[in-house]
Design a protein around this motif. Structure first.
Motif, short mmCIF file in Angstrom:
data_model
loop_
_atom_site.label_atom_id
_atom_site.label_comp_id
_atom_site.label_asym_id
_atom_site.label_seq_id
_atom_site.Cartn_x
_atom_site.Cartn_y
_atom_site.Cartn_z
N THR A 289 14.01 22.05 6.95
CA THR A 289 13.14 20.93 6.59
C THR A 289 12.42 21.24 5.28
N VAL A 290 12.46 20.32 4.35
CA VAL A 290 11.75 20.49 3.08
C VAL A 290 10.80 19.33 2.89
N TRP A 291 9.76 19.59 2.12
CA TRP A 291 8.72 18.60 1.85
C TRP A 291 8.73 18.28 0.37
N CYS A 292 8.77 16.97 0.06
CA CYS A 292 8.95 16.53 -1.32
C CYS A 292 7.75 15.71 -1.80
N PRO A 293 6.87 16.29 -2.60
CA PRO A 293 5.85 15.48 -3.28
C PRO A 293 6.57 14.48 -4.19
N THR A 294 6.24 13.22 -4.04
CA THR A 294 7.02 12.16 -4.70
C THR A 294 6.11 11.17 -5.40
N LEU A 295 6.52 10.80 -6.60
CA LEU A 295 5.81 9.75 -7.35
C LEU A 295 6.44 8.40 -7.03
N VAL A 296 5.62 7.42 -6.75
CA VAL A 296 6.09 6.04 -6.59
C VAL A 296 5.83 5.34 -7.92
N LEU A 297 6.91 4.99 -8.61
CA LEU A 297 6.81 4.43 -9.96
C LEU A 297 7.11 2.94 -9.94
N SER A 298 6.32 2.19 -10.70
CA SER A 298 6.61 0.76 -10.85
C SER A 298 7.67 0.58 -11.92
N VAL A 299 8.62 -0.30 -11.65
CA VAL A 299 9.68 -0.57 -12.62
C VAL A 299 9.72 -2.06 -12.90
N SER A 300 10.66 -2.48 -13.69
CA SER A 300 10.72 -3.89 -14.11
C SER A 300 10.94 -4.81 -12.92
N GLN A 301 10.54 -6.05 -13.08
CA GLN A 301 10.69 -7.11 -12.09
C GLN A 301 9.99 -6.77 -10.77
N GLY A 303 9.52 -4.20 -9.18
CA GLY A 303 10.14 -3.24 -8.27
C GLY A 303 9.47 -1.88 -8.38
N GLU A 304 9.92 -0.96 -7.57
CA GLU A 304 9.39 0.39 -7.64
C GLU A 304 10.49 1.40 -7.32
N ARG A 305 10.28 2.63 -7.75
CA ARG A 305 11.27 3.70 -7.56
C ARG A 305 10.54 4.99 -7.19
N ASN A 306 11.11 5.72 -6.26
CA ASN A 306 10.55 7.02 -5.88
C ASN A 306 11.20 8.13 -6.70
N GLU A 307 10.36 8.98 -7.24
CA GLU A 307 10.85 10.11 -8.03
C GLU A 307 10.30 11.40 -7.42
N ALA A 308 11.17 12.12 -6.68
CA ALA A 308 10.75 13.38 -6.05
C ALA A 308 10.53 14.44 -7.12
N LEU A 309 9.42 15.14 -7.01
CA LEU A 309 9.10 16.15 -8.02
C LEU A 309 9.77 17.50 -7.72
N VAL A 310 9.74 17.89 -6.44
CA VAL A 310 10.22 19.21 -6.08
C VAL A 310 10.45 19.24 -4.57
N GLU A 311 11.22 20.19 -4.09
CA GLU A 311 11.43 20.39 -2.66
C GLU A 311 10.84 21.73 -2.26
N TRP A 312 9.86 21.69 -1.37
CA TRP A 312 9.22 22.92 -0.89
C TRP A 312 9.36 23.03 0.62
N SER A 313 9.46 24.25 1.10
CA SER A 313 9.47 24.48 2.55
C SER A 313 8.06 24.64 3.10
N ASP A 314 7.08 24.79 2.21
CA ASP A 314 5.67 24.96 2.60
C ASP A 314 4.99 23.59 2.64
N GLU A 315 4.80 23.06 3.85
CA GLU A 315 4.22 21.74 3.99
C GLU A 315 2.79 21.68 3.46
N HIS A 316 2.02 22.74 3.73
CA HIS A 316 0.62 22.74 3.30
C HIS A 316 0.53 22.70 1.78
N LYS A 317 1.33 23.49 1.10
CA LYS A 317 1.31 23.50 -0.36
C LYS A 317 1.72 22.14 -0.90
N ALA A 318 2.72 21.53 -0.27
CA ALA A 318 3.16 20.20 -0.71
C ALA A 318 2.05 19.18 -0.53
#
Length: 336
Positions: A289-301, A303-318
């Motif tokens: 199991t990995v934890w991904c801090p993710t940016l939710v970005l607004s796009v045209s029309q 809409g929105e897109r998720n952009e995962a920054l990194v994959e960590w196994s440490d949930e607390h750090k994420a």
């Protein structure tokens, strides 16, 4: 989490006591051997000399057993140690060499403590075996240092410090990946020490000459320094960093999940920061199991897109990263 930290701390304390006991014995022997070179010297006679063997489930080890007599101010003393910090080893020939060097009936120089003449040795100075024993303990010492450093950071550092946030050229950097230069240097130093134990040990019968031991230490230290410098240069390039430029109000995302190159994002496109959970197979085929801090970005029309920054196994750090980024990037947390 607190129980886990308490158990880890107790383990580190117990391991520290054990390792320091061995370190202390080795260093005490080295110190006594060095000081003995400056002690008064008299002639003595060897009265007992033989090679002793100790057997156990791991095999046989050999040592040198000796007794000798010497006189100081007309008083007779008997000694039974040929050097301080003597150890048994698997090298029988080393013990046999000592038995030939100090046969029964031979006259030998005896170096005695002027305050306790019965405390004496036949050999002074540091030998290769002393440095070799320190080399043997080096990986254990390094593991302890890393353990204590990690424990102290957990207890002392703020959450932001745990993320490795720093400022360079007026921009805020968050190191998402990459091992620190210190950690790489320590790992290289420990690995080189471990390999040297066997490489030098097998060639010299675990009784290396002093020159060989010194050169081995120089090579091991140089290996750690080289690897640490290379990692420092790599980290300084910013390859692994998420970069927040508050002046231009832009983000620079490093290579990560789904990104083969850096991605620049206007600050205004960030709608929120969330934590996503993902399960996948590792290189050995096990599910992790990995934890991904993710940016939710607004796009045209709209809409929105998720952009995962990194994959960590440490949930607390994420979680800490999501909380920190949310305070920085979302409308409520934007700087005025």
């Amino acid at each position: 989490m607190r129980v886990l930290y308490a158990v880890m701390l107790l383990f580190i304390l117990a391991a520290t006591a054990l390792v320091l006991a061995f370190d202390g014995k080795i260093l005490y022997g080295i110190a006594r051997q060095s000081l003995a070179a400056f002690h008064p010297r008299v002639s003595g006679t060897i009265t007992h000399s033989r090679v002793v063997e100790h057997r156990d489930s791991d095999g046989s080890t050999y040592g040198f057993e000796v007794r000798y007599v010497h006189e100081v101010d007309g008083r007779r003393y008997e000694g039974s140690q040929y050097r301080y910090g003597a150890w048994h080893s698997s090298n029988r020939s080393a013990a046999e060499d000592l038995a030939r060097r100090f046969p029964v009936g031979a006259t030998a120089s005896v170096f005695y403590d002027p305050e306790s003449p019965e405390d004496a040795v036949l050999i002074t100075g540091v030998q290769g075996m002393d440095l070799f024993l320190l080399m043997f303990m080096n990986p254990f010492n390094l593991v302890l240092l890393v353990g204590w450093r990690g424990a102290l950071r957990v207890l002392r550092d703020k959450e932001e410090d745990q993320l490795g946030v720093f400022t360079r050229d007026g921009r805020v950097h968050v190191r998402l990946e990459g091992v620190s230069a210190l950690a790489v240097g320590v790992m290289a130093l420990g690995g080189a020490s471990f390999l040297s134990i066997f490489a030098v040990g097998f060639v010299t019968g675990f009784e290396p000459p002093l020159a060989v031991a010194v050169l081995t230490w120089v090579a091991v230290i140089a290996t750690g320094v080289v690897f640490a410098r290379r990692q420092r240069a790599k980290l300084d390039s910013g390859e692994y960093d998420l970069i927040l430029d508050e002046t231009t109000r832009r983000l620079s995302l490093p290579v990560g999940p789904g990104r083969g190159k850096r991605l620049d994002v206007p600050w205004s496109q960030v709608k929120s920061v969330l934590l996503e959970k993902s399960t996948r197979k590792d290189n050995e085929g096990d599910m992790v199991t990995v934890w991904c801090p993710t940016l939710v970005l607004s796009v045209s029309q709209a809409g929105e897109r998720n952009e995962a920054l990194v994959e960590w196994s440490d949930e607390h750090k994420a979680e800490v990263l999501v909380k920190w980024l949310g305070g920085k990037l979302t409308p409520r947390g934007r700087p005025r």
